[in-house]
Design a protein around this motif. Structure first.
Motif, PDB file in Angstrom:
ATOM      1  N   HIS A 161      -1.463  -1.895 -18.188  1.00 54.55           N
ATOM      2  CA  HIS A 161      -2.722  -2.898 -17.646  1.00 54.55           C
ATOM      3  C   HIS A 161      -3.490  -2.203 -16.551  1.00 54.55           C
ATOM      4  O   HIS A 161      -2.864  -1.330 -15.695  1.00 54.55           O
ATOM      5  N   SER A 162      -4.688  -2.592 -16.607  1.00 50.22           N
ATOM      6  CA  SER A 162      -5.478  -1.822 -15.521  1.00 50.22           C
ATOM      7  C   SER A 162      -5.168  -2.816 -14.015  1.00 50.22           C
ATOM      8  O   SER A 162      -5.151  -4.171 -13.935  1.00 50.22           O
ATOM      9  N   LEU A 163      -4.785  -2.039 -13.111  1.00 50.90           N
ATOM     10  CA  LEU A 163      -4.547  -2.643 -11.683  1.00 50.90           C
ATOM     11  C   LEU A 163      -5.651  -2.247 -10.804  1.00 50.90           C
ATOM     12  O   LEU A 163      -5.382  -1.582  -9.830  1.00 50.90           O
ATOM     13  N   ARG A 164      -6.771  -2.894 -10.869  1.00 53.05           N
ATOM     14  CA  ARG A 164      -7.707  -2.764 -10.143  1.00 53.05           C
ATOM     15  C   ARG A 164      -7.716  -3.671  -9.072  1.00 53.05           C
ATOM     16  O   ARG A 164      -8.221  -4.818  -9.323  1.00 53.05           O
ATOM     17  N   GLY A 165      -7.235  -3.641  -7.781  1.00 48.49           N
ATOM     18  CA  GLY A 165      -6.959  -4.515  -6.946  1.00 48.49           C
ATOM     19  C   GLY A 165      -8.459  -5.046  -6.417  1.00 48.49           C
ATOM     20  O   GLY A 165      -9.378  -4.424  -6.586  1.00 48.49           O
ATOM     21  N   ASP A 166      -8.570  -6.209  -5.593  1.00 54.42           N
ATOM     22  CA  ASP A 166      -9.670  -6.589  -4.961  1.00 54.42           C
ATOM     23  C   ASP A 166      -9.824  -5.946  -3.317  1.00 54.42           C
ATOM     24  O   ASP A 166     -10.765  -6.331  -2.793  1.00 54.42           O
ATOM     25  N   GLY A 167      -8.743  -5.187  -2.913  1.00 52.49           N
ATOM     26  CA  GLY A 167      -8.955  -4.582  -1.838  1.00 52.49           C
ATOM     27  C   GLY A 167      -8.554  -5.367  -0.508  1.00 52.49           C
ATOM     28  O   GLY A 167      -8.281  -4.944   0.628  1.00 52.49           O
ATOM     29  N   ARG A 168      -8.170  -6.626  -0.940  1.00 55.40           N
ATOM     30  CA  ARG A 168      -7.695  -7.491   0.315  1.00 55.40           C
ATOM     31  C   ARG A 168      -6.464  -6.894   0.955  1.00 55.40           C
ATOM     32  O   ARG A 168      -6.209  -6.774   2.387  1.00 55.40           O
ATOM     33  N   LEU A 169      -5.275  -6.886   0.164  1.00 56.84           N
ATOM     34  CA  LEU A 169      -4.129  -6.597   0.826  1.00 56.84           C
ATOM     35  C   LEU A 169      -3.952  -5.256   1.157  1.00 56.84           C
ATOM     36  O   LEU A 169      -3.490  -4.871   2.185  1.00 56.84           O
ATOM     37  N   THR A 170      -4.788  -4.249   0.670  1.00 49.76           N
ATOM     38  CA  THR A 170      -4.691  -2.961   1.107  1.00 49.76           C
ATOM     39  C   THR A 170      -5.426  -2.764   2.461  1.00 49.76           C
ATOM     40  O   THR A 170      -5.172  -2.004   3.333  1.00 49.76           O
ATOM     41  N   GLY A 171      -6.850  -3.605   2.213  1.00 46.35           N
ATOM     42  CA  GLY A 171      -7.394  -3.662   3.584  1.00 46.35           C
ATOM     43  C   GLY A 171      -6.651  -4.096   4.813  1.00 46.35           C
ATOM     44  O   GLY A 171      -6.832  -3.443   5.956  1.00 46.35           O
ATOM     45  N   ARG A 172      -5.860  -5.117   4.699  1.00 45.81           N
ATOM     46  CA  ARG A 172      -5.291  -5.643   5.692  1.00 45.81           C
ATOM     47  C   ARG A 172      -4.060  -4.790   6.270  1.00 45.81           C
ATOM     48  O   ARG A 172      -3.735  -4.675   7.549  1.00 45.81           O
ATOM     49  N   LEU A 173      -3.574  -3.973   5.301  1.00 46.17           N
ATOM     50  CA  LEU A 173      -2.553  -3.206   5.655  1.00 46.17           C
ATOM     51  C   LEU A 173      -2.982  -1.920   6.509  1.00 46.17           C
ATOM     52  O   LEU A 173      -2.425  -1.765   7.366  1.00 46.17           O
ATOM     53  N   LEU A 174      -4.210  -1.502   6.036  1.00 45.76           N
ATOM     54  CA  LEU A 174      -4.755  -0.283   6.674  1.00 45.76           C
ATOM     55  C   LEU A 174      -5.331  -0.724   8.046  1.00 45.76           C
ATOM     56  O   LEU A 174      -5.001   0.091   9.111  1.00 45.76           O
ATOM     57  N   SER A 175      -5.577  -1.813   8.248  1.00 49.83           N
ATOM     58  CA  SER A 175      -6.362  -2.162   9.380  1.00 49.83           C
ATOM     59  C   SER A 175      -5.033  -2.722  10.350  1.00 49.83           C
ATOM     60  O   SER A 175      -5.432  -2.558  11.489  1.00 49.83           O
ATOM     61  N   GLY A 176      -3.843  -2.830   9.890  1.00 47.52           N
ATOM     62  CA  GLY A 176      -2.790  -3.307  10.781  1.00 47.52           C
ATOM     63  C   GLY A 176      -2.013  -1.999  11.218  1.00 47.52           C
ATOM     64  O   GLY A 176      -1.000  -2.266  12.266  1.00 47.52           O
ATOM     65  N   LEU A 177      -2.335  -0.914  10.879  1.00 54.37           N
ATOM     66  CA  LEU A 177      -1.592   0.247  11.205  1.00 54.37           C
ATOM     67  C   LEU A 177      -1.881   0.604  12.530  1.00 54.37           C
ATOM     68  O   LEU A 177      -3.165   0.779  12.941  1.00 54.37           O
ATOM     69  N   PRO A 178      -0.847   1.245  13.304  1.00 55.03           N
ATOM     70  CA  PRO A 178      -1.375   1.692  14.813  1.00 55.03           C
ATOM     71  C   PRO A 178      -1.747   3.087  14.648  1.00 55.03           C
ATOM     72  O   PRO A 178      -2.040   3.779  15.878  1.00 55.03           O
ATOM     73  N   PHE A 179      -2.119   3.756  13.469  1.00 53.74           N
ATOM     74  CA  PHE A 179      -2.629   5.044  13.555  1.00 53.74           C
ATOM     75  C   PHE A 179      -3.502   5.101  12.279  1.00 53.74           C
ATOM     76  O   PHE A 179      -3.460   4.295  11.589  1.00 53.74           O
TER      77      PHE A 179
END
Length: 444
Positions: A1-19
């Motif tokens: 399956h093509s797992l082309r995400g919409d970027g919402r979860l990865t974006g929130r994960l990145l923005s929540g990192l302290p680094f």
């Protein structure tokens, strides 16, 4: 399956990192993301030295797969490492609405049933565990990505079993393997272009390479004095031994004997003992005490080879270093220096050394590059079977050689790509003749 995400979860994960991720991490995430979006299975190795940030890259890959509607399974070789991964992924993803389930052999029956049900129904989008994940009763609703951490610690059959958990009709899961020191077979597969490689060649800010020093066993008193100095300066230390109890076959310094000797020699230090025969609860208590700083010096077997993260540890002593393999030595060395500042790994050896042992110790002294360590391991042990289960040993190529015939490998790669693209029926017949169904092993 093509797992082309919409970027919402990865974006929130990145923005929540302290680094901010390093450049190498961002590059690896982009490569993996592009692979996941394709409709043929990713088979990628994420190679990075201990502490280079492989877990964050894996978390972002998992986030992309989950936002595309797939489940993810992460398998680690020991309960210590599996629990550490579960805690870290939970810390990052649970606030975003993705709570990882946890599965190991020691889980109570009720909790195990609950975890299995959540995976089978699809309620659990992310599962983290040990080899318990590949047991027969484990089922997934829509497993789209499998991740093997410290893949050099698993056998071909174990990695293949995890991959097969995701087989749905004609679809196979994408696969990401992570290691600081890939096994010879994996490195050979990378050379043969059966596996893509992403390399994390940057250490996070503040991390410096660990110094490696070699000591003859006759200088043990100097090493003991150094341990005392390091601990009294406020740092913690490991002392690793190859055996738990005395063996008649191998008269090596054992963890139990060493623990007693160190307690007598350094009475002002708080010393702990950790080995594989301890019950899981006792292991957890010892590790928690070491992480909390209640233990100054931890005497252990290789149970602490992977997954142990104590930032204040600044010294690693490896007893009978000549008895360890290159991958083990490199992994153990990576347990120190994780909190910044200088750190040292002492390889304590007993002469006389065999030629192979001398080469191993020289490699550890000369480089801290995990990929170079793996390359030397490949040269020493051989690549094993690419279409079988042996992960090291004599190559099955009759005439070609991985190193001296690299130009032929390049030509073969180009010819194979052209054959597959322009003459697919001929390519299929060629594979059937030479592989006869053994190509399943390439999935591992």
């Amino acid at each position: 399956h093509s797992l082309r995400g919409d970027g919402r979860l990865t974006g929130r994960l990145l923005s929540g990192l302290p680094f901010a991720p390093t450049g190498a991490q961002s590059r690896a995430v982009a490569q993996i993301g592009a692979d996941l979006a394709r409709t043929h299975p990713m088979h990628r190795l994420l190679q990075g030295d201990v502490g280079s940030g492989k877990t964050l890259v894996a978390a972002l890959a998992a986030a992309q797969a989950i936002e595309a509607g797939a489940q993810v399974a992460v398998m680690a070789p020991t309960e210590i490492l599996a629990e550490q991964l579960w805690r870290k992924l939970s810390e990052w993803l649970t606030p975003l609405g993705v709570a990882p389930v946890w599965l190991t052999g020691g889980l109570p029956a009720a909790e195990r049933r609950k975890a299995l049900s959540a995976m089978a129904s699809g309620e659990a989008r992310l599962a983290v565990g040990t080899q318990a994940l590949i047991q027969e009763k484990v089922e997934f609703e829509s497993l789209g990505l499998v991740i093997s951490d410290e893949q050099h610690r698993f056998g071909v059959g174990q990695r293949l079993a995890l991959n097969r958990k995701g087989d749905q009709a004609k679809y196979r899961p994408h696969q990401l393997s992570m290691s600081a020191t890939p096994i010879p077979r994996t490195l050979a597969m990378a050379f043969f272009a059966d596996m893509d490689v992403s390399v994390l060649d940057e250490l996070p800010p503040g991390r410096v390479p660990v110094r490696t020093r070699l000591f003859d066993d006759r200088r043990r008193d100097d090493v003991l004095a150094r341990v005392g100095e390091v601990v009294r300066a406020g740092r913690q230390a490991y002392w690793v031994c190859p055996l738990v109890e005395e063996s008649e076959a191998l008269q090596l310094q054992t963890a139990v004997d060493t623990y007693e000797l160190l307690c007598a020699t350094l009475p002002d230090l708080r010393i702990g003992l950790m080995h594989g025969r301890l019950p899981a609860r006792d292991k957890s208590e010892v590790m928690d005490a070491f992480r909390a700083g209640a233990i100054d010096l931890l005497v252990a077997t290789t149970v602490i080879e992977v997954g142990v993260d104590v930032p204040n540890a600044g010294l690693m002593v490896i007893e009978h270093a000549e008895r360890f393999g290159l991958a083990q030595l490199h992994q153990l060395r990576g347990r120190v220096g994780r909190g910044g500042g200088e750190a040292t790994c002492v390889l304590l050896y007993q002469p006389p050394l065999s030629a192979i042992a001398r080469e191993r110790l020289r490699a550890m002294y000369e480089t801290t590059d995990g990929f170079e360590i793996a390359r030397r391991d490949l040269a020493q042990r051989g690549p094993g079977e690419l279409l079988g289960i042996r992960q090291s040993g004599q190559a099955l190529l009759r005439f070609a050689d991985l190193e001296s015939d690299e130009d032929l490998l390049e030509q073969a790669r180009e010819a194979a790509a052209r054959l597959s693209a322009d003459f697919p029926e001929h390519a299929r017949a060629h594979r059937q003749r030479w592989m006869a169904g053994a190509d399943q092993y390439l999935r591992s």
